[in-house]
Scaffold this motif. Structure first.
Motif, PDB file in Angstrom:
ATOM      1  N   SER A  43      -9.005   3.211  -6.478  1.00  0.00           N
ATOM      2  CA  SER A  43      -9.005   2.753  -7.991  1.00  0.00           C
ATOM      3  C   SER A  43      -7.795   1.133  -7.739  1.00  0.00           C
ATOM      4  O   SER A  43      -7.918   0.326  -8.172  1.00  0.00           O
ATOM      5  CB  SER A  43      -9.458   3.349  -8.808  1.00  0.00           C
ATOM      6  N   VAL A  44      -6.846   2.059  -7.708  1.00  0.00           N
ATOM      7  CA  VAL A  44      -5.438   1.483  -7.900  1.00  0.00           C
ATOM      8  C   VAL A  44      -5.352   0.360  -7.164  1.00  0.00           C
ATOM      9  O   VAL A  44      -5.177  -1.051  -7.178  1.00  0.00           O
ATOM     10  CB  VAL A  44      -4.089   2.046  -8.404  1.00  0.00           C
ATOM     11  N   LEU A  45      -5.448   0.742  -5.795  1.00  0.00           N
ATOM     12  CA  LEU A  45      -5.987   0.297  -4.269  1.00  0.00           C
ATOM     13  C   LEU A  45      -6.160  -1.358  -4.895  1.00  0.00           C
ATOM     14  O   LEU A  45      -7.150  -2.083  -4.247  1.00  0.00           O
ATOM     15  CB  LEU A  45      -6.247   0.778  -3.342  1.00  0.00           C
TER      16      LEU A  45
ATOM     17  N   LEU B  17       2.683   1.568  -3.628  1.00  0.00           N
ATOM     18  CA  LEU B  17       1.879   2.036  -4.504  1.00  0.00           C
ATOM     19  C   LEU B  17       1.905   3.374  -4.355  1.00  0.00           C
ATOM     20  O   LEU B  17       1.804   3.961  -5.164  1.00  0.00           O
ATOM     21  CB  LEU B  17       0.896   0.835  -4.565  1.00  0.00           C
ATOM     22  N   LEU B  18       1.191   4.062  -3.206  1.00  0.00           N
ATOM     23  CA  LEU B  18       1.107   5.490  -2.767  1.00  0.00           C
ATOM     24  C   LEU B  18       2.215   6.434  -2.645  1.00  0.00           C
ATOM     25  O   LEU B  18       2.087   6.880  -3.974  1.00  0.00           O
ATOM     26  CB  LEU B  18      -0.119   5.615  -1.622  1.00  0.00           C
TER      27      LEU B  18
ATOM     28  N   ILE C 133      -4.957  -4.283  -2.029  1.00  0.00           N
ATOM     29  CA  ILE C 133      -4.700  -3.944  -0.723  1.00  0.00           C
ATOM     30  C   ILE C 133      -5.485  -3.844   0.322  1.00  0.00           C
ATOM     31  O   ILE C 133      -5.045  -3.993   1.453  1.00  0.00           O
ATOM     32  CB  ILE C 133      -3.509  -2.980  -1.010  1.00  0.00           C
TER      33      ILE C 133
ATOM     34  N   GLU D 179       0.823  -0.907  -0.107  1.00  0.00           N
ATOM     35  CA  GLU D 179      -0.388   0.025   0.232  1.00  0.00           C
ATOM     36  C   GLU D 179       0.979   0.719  -0.514  1.00  0.00           C
ATOM     37  O   GLU D 179       0.453   1.886  -0.491  1.00  0.00           O
ATOM     38  CB  GLU D 179      -1.421  -0.724   1.251  1.00  0.00           C
TER      39      GLU D 179
ATOM     40  N   SER E 253      -4.992   4.265 -13.470  1.00  0.00           N
ATOM     41  CA  SER E 253      -5.145   3.242 -12.341  1.00  0.00           C
ATOM     42  C   SER E 253      -5.240   2.126 -12.795  1.00  0.00           C
ATOM     43  O   SER E 253      -4.299   1.166 -12.735  1.00  0.00           O
ATOM     44  CB  SER E 253      -6.627   3.238 -11.736  1.00  0.00           C
TER      45      SER E 253
ATOM     46  N   GLU F 268      -9.122   8.497 -16.240  1.00  0.00           N
ATOM     47  CA  GLU F 268      -9.043   8.041 -14.935  1.00  0.00           C
ATOM     48  C   GLU F 268      -9.335   6.883 -14.926  1.00  0.00           C
ATOM     49  O   GLU F 268      -7.162   6.284 -14.278  1.00  0.00           O
ATOM     50  CB  GLU F 268      -9.745   8.736 -13.660  1.00  0.00           C
TER      51      GLU F 268
ATOM     52  N   THR G 105      -4.100  -7.118   2.793  1.00  0.00           N
ATOM     53  CA  THR G 105      -3.092  -6.520   3.790  1.00  0.00           C
ATOM     54  C   THR G 105      -2.910  -6.105   4.851  1.00  0.00           C
ATOM     55  O   THR G 105      -4.026  -5.150   5.092  1.00  0.00           O
ATOM     56  CB  THR G 105      -2.335  -5.396   2.857  1.00  0.00           C
TER      57      THR G 105
ATOM     58  N   TYR H 244       1.377  -2.440 -10.993  1.00  0.00           N
ATOM     59  CA  TYR H 244       2.159  -3.404  -9.405  1.00  0.00           C
ATOM     60  C   TYR H 244       1.878  -4.715 -10.207  1.00  0.00           C
ATOM     61  O   TYR H 244       2.853  -5.545  -9.098  1.00  0.00           O
ATOM     62  CB  TYR H 244       0.840  -2.962  -8.940  1.00  0.00           C
TER      63      TYR H 244
ATOM     64  N   LYS I 258      -8.636  -2.202  -7.322  1.00  0.00           N
ATOM     65  CA  LYS I 258      -7.330  -3.280  -7.907  1.00  0.00           C
ATOM     66  C   LYS I 258      -6.448  -4.297  -7.251  1.00  0.00           C
ATOM     67  O   LYS I 258      -6.510  -5.720  -8.402  1.00  0.00           O
ATOM     68  CB  LYS I 258      -7.153  -2.394  -9.472  1.00  0.00           C
ATOM     69  N   ALA I 259      -5.607  -3.590  -7.163  1.00  0.00           N
ATOM     70  CA  ALA I 259      -4.473  -4.376  -5.790  1.00  0.00           C
ATOM     71  C   ALA I 259      -4.944  -5.115  -5.417  1.00  0.00           C
ATOM     72  O   ALA I 259      -4.101  -6.203  -4.468  1.00  0.00           O
ATOM     73  CB  ALA I 259      -3.455  -3.657  -5.811  1.00  0.00           C
TER      74      ALA I 259
ATOM     75  N   MET J 129       2.206   9.546 -11.047  1.00  0.00           N
ATOM     76  CA  MET J 129       0.953  10.026 -11.173  1.00  0.00           C
ATOM     77  C   MET J 129       0.830  11.523 -11.712  1.00  0.00           C
ATOM     78  O   MET J 129       0.864  10.956 -14.012  1.00  0.00           O
ATOM     79  CB  MET J 129      -0.025  10.924 -10.285  1.00  0.00           C
TER      80      MET J 129
ATOM     81  N   PHE K 287      -1.219   2.022 -13.658  1.00  0.00           N
ATOM     82  CA  PHE K 287      -0.337   2.015 -12.443  1.00  0.00           C
ATOM     83  C   PHE K 287      -0.672   0.285 -12.012  1.00  0.00           C
ATOM     84  O   PHE K 287       0.243  -0.186 -11.308  1.00  0.00           O
ATOM     85  CB  PHE K 287      -1.351   2.173 -11.188  1.00  0.00           C
ATOM     86  N   TYR K 288      -1.901  -0.236 -11.955  1.00  0.00           N
ATOM     87  CA  TYR K 288      -2.024  -1.416 -11.430  1.00  0.00           C
ATOM     88  C   TYR K 288      -0.869  -2.523 -12.545  1.00  0.00           C
ATOM     89  O   TYR K 288      -0.810  -3.740 -11.588  1.00  0.00           O
ATOM     90  CB  TYR K 288      -2.979  -2.228 -11.876  1.00  0.00           C
TER      91      TYR K 288
ATOM     92  N   MET L 203       2.400   6.396  -7.137  1.00  0.00           N
ATOM     93  CA  MET L 203       1.186   7.095  -7.685  1.00  0.00           C
ATOM     94  C   MET L 203       1.750   8.476  -7.720  1.00  0.00           C
ATOM     95  O   MET L 203       1.415   9.952  -8.756  1.00  0.00           O
ATOM     96  CB  MET L 203       0.405   6.919  -7.300  1.00  0.00           C
TER      97      MET L 203
ATOM     98  N   ILE M 227      -8.227   7.501  -8.527  1.00  0.00           N
ATOM     99  CA  ILE M 227      -7.488   6.994  -8.756  1.00  0.00           C
ATOM    100  C   ILE M 227      -6.534   6.110  -8.297  1.00  0.00           C
ATOM    101  O   ILE M 227      -6.826   4.981  -7.935  1.00  0.00           O
ATOM    102  CB  ILE M 227      -6.310   7.685 -10.087  1.00  0.00           C
ATOM    103  N   LYS M 228      -6.128   6.559  -6.956  1.00  0.00           N
ATOM    104  CA  LYS M 228      -5.602   6.040  -5.965  1.00  0.00           C
ATOM    105  C   LYS M 228      -6.300   5.082  -5.460  1.00  0.00           C
ATOM    106  O   LYS M 228      -6.040   3.849  -4.929  1.00  0.00           O
ATOM    107  CB  LYS M 228      -4.808   7.094  -5.044  1.00  0.00           C
TER     108      LYS M 228
END
Lengths: 179, 968
Positions: free
Chosen positions: B44-46, A17-18, B51, A14, A50, A46, B55, A57, B48-49, A25, A53-54, A21, B41-42
């Protein structure tokens, strides 16, 4: 720096990833937006960002930093995602996130000739010198309009246009018949 | 061409891109994206992952940091509460002096509430940011808006919680039968059920309040999430449950364990240590709770909250760059202002007390008047607060405080917490250095001969009584009459003189050789009359001394009679008296004989008048001195001093507030903090009929009766009881000859009241009682260091202790049985017991005798003079009324006996009831008051019993009646 970030993404996904981003970004968004802005809504952009980034990841294990920085990897993924989406055109359907559809960034699919051309092209662009090379990259890689380039570089739009056409001449000469 | 280039660039691989991007500064290319988009976006990514669900991130990342920060919070809290307690403590003196400066006043109340909310918000913010990287003060000083809203939040939530608690209590009370239905009579189950209900309700309430708090408060604080959404967090709820189960567990334990509060309270260090540990644990617990909720918010509140941990930093940066320090302070002006006001306030209260007491201790406790005019002026405004001098800074501040409070006295009765109970035990020991010479070894006059004497406290100091005898004649006061009865020969008793005092009620009398002195109380006046009784059938009135005061007590040393009277100042314009030896007309008291006793509260409402005259010399003028300010209740007279004890509810003066404060904390029974009563002791030197120097002291607690005091070898010892009921405890104080405290023993027998005490030589026997009777044996051999030698717990209690011999004492009191329905005991019959204190560490109840059942009583229990004891004959007699009950249901049924019991008593054989004497002729139905025997006296083999009805002579050897005469 990149290595630390990658490690962190493994140990603490987490946070990593943050952080990723936060750092990239702007870049990813710029690439995706400029490619898609004419054809897609904001939400789609958007969504695409995302996905980029995924993708990064989910493939973080196959990233080889000796080939390039995280920035480059992200840029490549962003490009490909955006291009794919762009090509899908108005028929664009929300893509499934299945692993198959993720472009593989590690492998190089293009032919040897193609590769040669690209190398030359990049060399040429580099040779244009500052600020022409930047204008070129902004125009052709990031797809910015002359106006926004002019704004951000503090140069008149006319000048930008002139510089681009002059640059194109140079490229033509250098690349010859390749393009 | 363009398209081709674009297409080629689109297809670049990583290495090429690297080269391309390398050549320019890509940072400049970054698109400016708004906050919301970034978050969308953040998250959304989280998502998808996967997390945010799978976690686990440790709640506390840096444990050492966490612990250190919690510790520092703890110390801040401790400091805060110590100051708070100190204010409360000083406030205790204040409120008792009529200045309501503290917790009871409404303005201070609001101020304290503001302070409290300030503090708790600060703590909360600390907890919230405890894991942040930027541990800066700016994060913790609440902004104005946050502060105001938090203040109201706190006020409302307190009210809400109290309200909910009350509602719950009401409901449970209303539907108690449901509990009965469910659990029948199982006490434990009921408790558990209540416990569960309360815990659940309060945990839910807190969950709601927490959300509410975020909603109204934290949105103003940049470092906290500014979104609000009702959320139910299971884990947090469980923690809340845990929290409240702890709280209620604690309450239940505290309520049901009597000794609970004594566990930690042994010395300051232990208290502070345990306080630190407990607070730290609480802080850690709450920090964890808060952090958990914070994380919960960050994860479940899209999109902004997920940014929180980072925006915190960013917003800090923004603040830093965008605004100056001035803006910072402006945003937090309220908090800073409130703190500043609080500091000034604390300063204001603290200074006068530290200052004033210094002034006080250097001042004599008594002041003489310089002119008659001054006296007049004083009595003109007698009851108002008269201050004898008022020109120093401390007093100014003192008055300033008073003013400040009075001006701002807006009544708010709603939530006034009973904090003023914090009034504490602290020594006021101001005395004057004086060269006092002490005459050791009281004169012994122990030759009893064949005649009994009044049962007195101090050998050589005679106490007035209603009966006196010289063997030949009996002098007896009954109602308004004085009887002189010729008792010898006993077969031919005769009333040879009878005088009806028309002017008032004769109280008591003295007998000295051929003089008697009768003290008459007329209601407003005390009259002392002496009679020459050379001719017993015709006494000649000699002296007539009239004082403007009500009679308190009197003593006689050799031929000198000392009279103590007291009066309310309101009734007096100027103190006057009349003395027949000085002409008999009413004269004003010389101003030189008037003294102001500096009482702690400076409210002069009463005065004591002490008069002295030789009983056998009608010609010498009586000495009369008035001491204004005291309100004597119990008087103890040694051979050299008169001690007048004056109980005051509350007190103001401390000598060393800080030291006393810590003394208070370290008291064994910390609850004696609540005690507000103190005893002022005024000591007046007496010698050969002269009333001399004056001195005073003050100790915490109340005096029980004259037996609570004693003087030996120049040391004045006394026992006091601080507090009442559950707060009660007993203390022993020793004052040196300068009336300075030199030794003390505090916090004895918590929750028990003093019933009796007796000093015998270097030992003190102290009886306290609640359910069983602990008899304490305390050694005063080292005046600096009184110690408890031993104690004995037995049922019943003693109200009077009489010395039998060196190692045995007799206790007179009541037997008791424990009540089965509460924490108290029922009194039963009259109990007399011999205690063996040979082994001081293990006193034993050697012999015990119980007279009658519940309802039996003896005047002896309230008046020691009712006891007749003759050591040489091992004879003891006292009046008693006996009640016997046939069954437990009707305990008050039969009055069996009314009269006197005569015992032979010694330490080896115990009590041996020799006989009973009654003045009743017919079978007893009700208590017949006038036939109640007042006193028993002994003379040459004859016991004389006296009642309102008759005087009866009984032969001691065979206990057969000899003769009787009616007094009717």
């Amino acid at each position: 720096m990149d290595e630390i970030l990658l490690n962190e993404m493994n140990s603490n996904p987490e946070e990593g990833l943050l952080k990723l981003m936060d750092t990239y970004m702007g870049l990813v968004y710029a690439i995706v937006k400029n490619k898609l802005v004419s054809a897609y809504r904001k939400e789609d952009i958007e969504e695409c960002v995302s996905t980029v980034f995924y993708d990064f990841y989910s493939q973080r294990d196959s990233i080889d930093l000796s080939k390039g920085s995280i920035k480059s990897f992200l840029a490549v993924i962003a490009k490909r995602r955006a291009v794919d989406l762009y090509r899908a055109g108005s028929k664009m359907i929300h893509q499934t996130d299945s692993i198959d559809s993720i472009p593989n960034i590690a492998t190089d699919e293009s032919s040897a000739v193609d590769t040669e051309t690209k190398h030359v092209l990049i060399q040429c662009i580099k040779d244009l010198g500052v600020p022409d090379s930047e204008i070129f990259i902004r125009k052709y890689y990031f797809g910015q309009s002359s106006k926004s380039i002019a704004n951000s570089l503090g140069i008149k739009v006319n000048t930008i246009d002139k510089k681009i056409s002059r640059g194109l001449e140079k490229l033509k000469k250098a690349l010859g018949g390749v393009l | 061409m363009d398209d081709k280039i674009i297409k080629k660039l689109d297809e670049l691989n990583v290495e090429d891109t690297e080269q391309l991007l390398d050549s320019i500064d890509t940072d400049k290319l970054d698109e400016n994206i708004d906050f919301k988009t970034t978050n969308t976006i953040k998250s959304s990514v989280l998502k998808k992952a996967g997390i945010d669900k799978k976690t686990k991130i440790p709640l506390v990342q840096n444990k050492l940091q966490f612990i250190l920060r919690t510790l520092s919070i703890t110390f801040i809290e401790l400091l805060f509460f110590t100051i708070f307690a100190f204010i409360g403590w000083t406030d205790g003196f204040l409120s008792s002096s009529g200045i309501s400066i503290g917790f009871a006043g409404s303005v201070p109340f609001i101020l304290y509430f503001i302070l409290l909310s300030c503090m708790s918000l600060f703590i909360y913010l600390c907890m919230y940011n405890i894991d942040s990287k930027h541990f800066s003060l700016k994060n913790f000083l609440p902004k104005n808006r946050a502060f105001i809203s938090y203040f109201f939040y706190m006020y409302l939530s307190t009210i809400l919680k109290v309200f909910v608690f009350l509602i719950l209590a009401l409901l449970i009370d209303q539907y108690e039968y449901l509990l009965y239905l469910l659990f029948a009579d199982n006490y434990l189950h009921k408790i558990l059920m209540l416990f569960a209900i309360y815990t659940l309700v309060f945990a839910l309430l807190d969950m709601l309040l927490y959300n509410f708090k975020n909603f109204i408060v934290l949105r103003w604080q940049s470092s906290c999430p500014d979104s609000f959404k009702w959320q139910f967090n299971k884990k947090a709820f469980l923690l809340e449950l845990l929290k409240y189960s702890f709280i209620f567990c604690f309450l239940i334990i505290a309520v049901y364990t009597q000794d609970f509060r004594r566990i930690f309270a042994s010395n300051v260090f232990v208290i502070f240590l345990s306080g630190t540990v407990v607070l730290w644990l609480i802080n850690t617990f709450f920090s964890t709770l808060v952090l958990m909720k914070k994380k919960h918010y960050q994860r479940t509140l899209p999109p902004r909250s997920s940014e929180a941990s980072d925006t915190e930093g960013k917003s800090m940066e923004q603040e830093k760059s965008g605004s100056t320090k001035w803006v910072y302070s402006k945003q937090r002006a309220l908090v800073l202002g409130a703190s500043a006001i609080a500091c000034i306030y604390v300063f204001c209260i603290a200074i006068p007390y530290i200052g004033l007491t210094v002034v006080d201790s250097s001042k004599p406790s008594m002041k003489a008047f310089s002119s008659r005019k001054e006296v007049e002026k004083f009595f003109l405004k007698a009851t108002t607060s008269y201050r004898d001098n008022s020109n120093d800074f401390s007093e100014f501040l003192f008055n300033f405080n008073k003013l400040f409070i009075n001006i701002a006295n807006i009544p708010i009765s709603g939530l006034s917490i009973g904090m003023n109970n914090f009034g504490m035990l602290g020594g006021i020991y101001n005395g004057v250095k004086k060269s006092a010479t002490y005459n050791t070894s009281p004169t012994s006059s122990g030759s009893y001969g064949g005649t009994s004497e009044t049962n007195i406290q101090v050998e050589g100091v005679d106490e007035a009584d209603i009966v006196k005898t010289d063997g030949e004649y009996i002098y007896y006061i009954n109602e308004s009459n004085l009887f002189i009865v010729r008792a010898n020969p006993p077969e031919q008793m005769e009333i040879i003189y009878r005088h009806d005092f028309l002017e008032g009620e004769p109280q008591e009398m003295f007998l000295y050789k051929d003089r008697i002195a009768v003290i008459i109380n007329t209601g407003r006046k005390t009259i002392a009359k002496t009679f020459n009784i050379k001719d017993h059938s015709n006494p000649v009135a000699e002296r007539n001394l009239e004082l403007d005061c009500g009679y308190l007590t009197s003593r006689m040393l050799d031929n000198n009679l000392y009279l103590v009277a007291s009066s309310i100042l309101r009734d007096i314009e100027y103190p006057e008296y009349s003395d027949s030896s000085a002409g008999g007309s009413i004269v004003e008291m010389d101003y030189k004989n008037l003294f102001l006793m500096k009482s702690s509260d400076n409210r002069y409402s009463k005065m004591n008048v002490v008069a002295a005259f030789p009983i056998d010399d009608a010609g010498s003028e009586a000495q009369v001195k008035a001491y204004i300010g005291g309100n004597g209740e119990n008087v103890y007279v040694s051979t050299d001093y008169i001690y007048i004890a004056d109980t005051i509810e509350g007190k103001t003066v401390v000598q060393e507030p800080i030291a006393d404060f810590f003394d208070c904390i370290s008291l064994e029974d910390s609850l004696s903090f609540r005690s507000q009563s103190a005893t002022n002791i005024y000591r007046i030197k007496i010698s050969d009929g002269n009333i001399g120097e004056f001195d005073s002291a003050s100790v915490p607690g109340k005096i029980h009766n004259q037996f609570s005091m004693d003087e030996r070898n120049g040391y004045f010892r006394l026992t006091t009881q601080t507090g009442m009921w559950n707060d009660a405890s007993s203390n022993v104080y020793v004052l040196d000859e300068n009336m300075m405290l030199c030794g003390s023993l505090e916090g004895l027998a918590p929750e028990e009241h003093i019933y009796s005490s007796r000093f015998m030589g270097n030992r003190l026997y102290l009886v306290t009682f609640k359910q069983v009777d602990p008899l304490f044996v305390i050694s005063l051999a080292d005046p600096q260091n009184p110690i408890v030698l031993g104690k004995l717990k037995i049922p019943g209690y003693s109200e009077y202790i009489h010395p039998l011999d060196e190692n045995h004492i007799i206790g007179f009191g009541k037997d008791t049985v424990d009540s089965n329905s509460g924490n108290f005991a029922w009194s039963q019959g009259v109990k007399i017991a011999i205690f063996d204190v040979t082994d001081v560490e293990n006193p034993k109840e050697k012999f015990v005798q119980i007279i009658g059942d519940r309802g039996s009583d003896s005047p002896l229990l309230s008046n020691h003079k009712a006891l007749m004891y003759m050591a040489n004959l091992e004879l003891m007699a006292f009046p008693v009324s006996v009640v016997e009950s046939t069954s437990q249901e009707n305990p008050y049924e039969y009055n069996v006996f009314q009269g006197a019991y005569v015992y032979n008593v010694n330490s080896t054989e115990g009590f041996n009831l020799r006989g009973k004497i009654t003045h009743l002729d017919q079978p007893l139905q009700d208590i017949w008051e006038s036939a109640q025997i007042d006193r028993i006296i002994y003379s040459d083999g004859i016991l004389y019993t006296l009642s309102g009805e008759k005087v009866k002579a009984t032969n001691y050897s065979d206990m057969q009646g000899v003769s009787e005469i009616s007094l009717r």
